[in-house]
Scaffold this motif. Structure first.
Motif, mmCIF file in Angstrom:
data_model
loop_
_atom_site.group_PDB
_atom_site.id
_atom_site.type_symbol
_atom_site.label_atom_id
_atom_site.label_comp_id
_atom_site.label_asym_id
_atom_site.label_seq_id
_atom_site.Cartn_x
_atom_site.Cartn_y
_atom_site.Cartn_z
ATOM 1 N N ASN A 69 0.825 -1.217 0.000
ATOM 2 C CA ASN A 69 0.000 0.000 0.000
ATOM 3 C C ASN A 69 0.856 1.263 0.000
ATOM 4 O O ASN A 69 0.426 2.302 0.502
ATOM 5 C CB ASN A 69 -0.963 0.026 1.188
ATOM 6 C CG ASN A 69 -2.161 -0.868 0.986
ATOM 7 O OD1 ASN A 69 -3.052 -0.584 0.203
ATOM 8 N ND2 ASN A 69 -2.162 -1.985 1.692
ATOM 9 N N TYR A 70 2.061 1.166 -0.533
ATOM 10 C CA TYR A 70 3.001 2.297 -0.516
ATOM 11 C C TYR A 70 3.214 2.818 0.908
ATOM 12 O O TYR A 70 3.461 3.998 1.130
ATOM 13 C CB TYR A 70 2.514 3.426 -1.430
ATOM 14 C CG TYR A 70 2.482 3.042 -2.884
ATOM 15 C CD1 TYR A 70 3.618 3.125 -3.683
ATOM 16 C CD2 TYR A 70 1.310 2.576 -3.479
ATOM 17 C CE1 TYR A 70 3.595 2.758 -5.026
ATOM 18 C CE2 TYR A 70 1.280 2.204 -4.824
ATOM 19 C CZ TYR A 70 2.428 2.299 -5.580
ATOM 20 O OH TYR A 70 2.397 1.928 -6.902
ATOM 21 N N TYR A 71 3.087 1.906 1.872
ATOM 22 C CA TYR A 71 3.243 2.211 3.299
ATOM 23 C C TYR A 71 2.168 3.167 3.829
ATOM 24 O O TYR A 71 2.315 3.712 4.934
ATOM 25 C CB TYR A 71 4.626 2.803 3.604
ATOM 26 C CG TYR A 71 5.786 1.859 3.403
ATOM 27 C CD1 TYR A 71 5.607 0.496 3.195
ATOM 28 C CD2 TYR A 71 7.101 2.335 3.416
ATOM 29 C CE1 TYR A 71 6.676 -0.362 3.007
ATOM 30 C CE2 TYR A 71 8.181 1.477 3.230
ATOM 31 C CZ TYR A 71 7.965 0.137 3.021
ATOM 32 O OH TYR A 71 9.027 -0.710 2.842
ATOM 33 N N ILE A 72 1.102 3.383 3.060
ATOM 34 C CA ILE A 72 0.007 4.248 3.501
ATOM 35 C C ILE A 72 -1.233 3.372 3.679
ATOM 36 O O ILE A 72 -1.847 2.934 2.706
ATOM 37 C CB ILE A 72 -0.280 5.378 2.489
ATOM 38 C CG1 ILE A 72 0.991 6.183 2.203
ATOM 39 C CG2 ILE A 72 -1.395 6.290 3.012
ATOM 40 C CD1 ILE A 72 1.567 6.914 3.401
ATOM 41 N N HIS A 73 -1.605 3.132 4.933
ATOM 42 C CA HIS A 73 -2.706 2.224 5.240
ATOM 43 C C HIS A 73 -3.928 3.045 5.664
ATOM 44 O O HIS A 73 -3.844 3.877 6.569
ATOM 45 C CB HIS A 73 -2.286 1.255 6.337
ATOM 46 C CG HIS A 73 -1.039 0.491 5.984
ATOM 47 N ND1 HIS A 73 -1.071 -0.730 5.340
ATOM 48 C CD2 HIS A 73 0.281 0.796 6.137
ATOM 49 C CE1 HIS A 73 0.164 -1.155 5.133
ATOM 50 N NE2 HIS A 73 0.998 -0.243 5.608
ATOM 51 N N VAL A 74 -5.038 2.804 4.971
ATOM 52 C CA VAL A 74 -6.222 3.646 5.122
ATOM 53 C C VAL A 74 -7.429 2.784 5.481
ATOM 54 O O VAL A 74 -7.616 1.691 4.926
ATOM 55 C CB VAL A 74 -6.510 4.429 3.821
ATOM 56 C CG1 VAL A 74 -7.765 5.300 3.969
ATOM 57 C CG2 VAL A 74 -5.304 5.288 3.431
ATOM 58 N N ARG A 75 -8.234 3.281 6.405
ATOM 59 C CA ARG A 75 -9.539 2.696 6.695
ATOM 60 C C ARG A 75 -10.606 3.772 6.511
ATOM 61 O O ARG A 75 -10.422 4.917 6.950
ATOM 62 C CB ARG A 75 -9.603 2.137 8.121
ATOM 63 C CG ARG A 75 -8.648 1.015 8.404
ATOM 64 C CD ARG A 75 -9.007 0.272 9.699
ATOM 65 N NE ARG A 75 -9.091 1.153 10.848
ATOM 66 C CZ ARG A 75 -8.045 1.498 11.615
ATOM 67 N NH1 ARG A 75 -6.830 1.052 11.321
ATOM 68 N NH2 ARG A 75 -8.206 2.291 12.659
ATOM 69 N N ILE A 76 -11.697 3.385 5.861
ATOM 70 C CA ILE A 76 -12.828 4.288 5.660
ATOM 71 C C ILE A 76 -14.036 3.685 6.355
ATOM 72 O O ILE A 76 -14.486 2.587 5.993
ATOM 73 C CB ILE A 76 -13.120 4.504 4.158
ATOM 74 C CG1 ILE A 76 -11.888 5.074 3.453
ATOM 75 C CG2 ILE A 76 -14.324 5.420 3.972
ATOM 76 C CD1 ILE A 76 -12.010 5.113 1.944
ATOM 77 N N ASP A 77 -14.526 4.364 7.367
ATOM 78 C CA ASP A 77 -15.619 3.839 8.195
ATOM 79 C C ASP A 77 -15.313 2.418 8.658
ATOM 80 O O ASP A 77 -16.177 1.531 8.639
ATOM 81 C CB ASP A 77 -16.946 3.892 7.431
ATOM 82 C CG ASP A 77 -17.444 5.325 7.234
ATOM 83 O OD1 ASP A 77 -17.075 6.196 8.048
ATOM 84 O OD2 ASP A 77 -18.182 5.562 6.267
ATOM 85 N N GLY A 78 -14.067 2.191 9.029
ATOM 86 C CA GLY A 78 -13.648 0.916 9.590
ATOM 87 C C GLY A 78 -13.240 -0.133 8.582
ATOM 88 O O GLY A 78 -12.721 -1.190 8.971
ATOM 89 N N LYS A 79 -13.428 0.127 7.278
ATOM 90 C CA LYS A 79 -13.093 -0.854 6.254
ATOM 91 C C LYS A 79 -11.788 -0.478 5.555
ATOM 92 O O LYS A 79 -11.596 0.688 5.193
ATOM 93 C CB LYS A 79 -14.226 -0.957 5.230
ATOM 94 C CG LYS A 79 -15.546 -1.448 5.824
ATOM 95 C CD LYS A 79 -16.630 -1.524 4.759
ATOM 96 C CE LYS A 79 -17.949 -2.019 5.356
ATOM 97 N NZ LYS A 79 -19.016 -2.078 4.330
#
Length: 201
Positions: free
Chosen positions: A93-103
């Motif tokens: 993830n290019y070291y960028i980890h994202v969650r949107i509304d927990g997902k």
């Protein structure tokens, strides 16, 4: 007794060399990250990420990729850096980890990659498209930059760790803190994260 103690110490050293404990390892690359949350008229459009590297990594990149050694990275040199010194982290993830509304949100690609030397310090910048439509109820976005193998340590600078762009049409709340829901590095480290909440005004 002395001989027994020496023998025990030698065995201990031998064991440590063969089976290093997780706590003896540590990051080798240090990255200071600034994040710009970019909005459009519909909501969140994505993140502009800026990395500033440590001195040792900067020297290595400069020596390997500044082919004419003029301390300026031209377009061709930047393209090679993107391919050989950045693209390999795409599966993470290019070291960028994202969650949107927990997902979890998978970072499939980046845009507008650039690299340059600032008085010998290597800097990267890139944009991650991430469209999140605003609603009347808050949307929750968590961005946590980390290397899951902890070879690189990504941290936020004390000053201006983040900015927001074109956010005037939205009500926003944002803060930085340890992500207590995530553990990396043998489940010993909670990475830093940015917690964003936004909705339509």
């Amino acid at each position: 007794m002395f001989r027994l103690n020496c023998f025990f110490c030698l065995q201990l050293v031998f064991f440590i060399l063969l089976f290093p404990f997780p706590g003896l390892s540590h990051p080798h690359v240090f990255i200071s990250q600034r994040t710009d949350f970019v909005f459009d008229d519909k909501g969140l459009a994505g993140f502009r990420v800026s990395w500033t590297f440590d001195e040792m990594f900067s020297v290595m990149i400069s020596e390997d990729f500044d082919s004419d050694h003029n301390q300026v990275l031209d377009a061709q040199e930047v393209a090679v850096i993107k391919e050989k010194a950045f693209g390999y982290i795409a599966p993470y993830n290019y070291y960028i980890h994202v969650r949107i509304d927990g997902k979890p949100f998978e970072v499939k690609f980046i845009k507008a990659f650039n690299a340059w030397l600032d008085n010998g310090t290597v800097c990267y910048e890139f944009f991650i498209p991430c469209h999140v439509l605003a609603a009347d109820t808050p949307k929750q976005v968590v961005l946590s930059p980390y290397d899951p193998e902890y070879y690189s340590d990504i941290y936020f600078p004390d000053k201006t760790p983040l900015t927001m762009e074109n956010e005037a049409a939205f009500s926003t709340k944002i803060q930085t803190a340890r992500d207590q829901s995530t553990l990396i590095y043998y489940e010993t480290v909670n990475p830093m994260a940015i917690f964003l909440s936004f909705k339509r005004k």
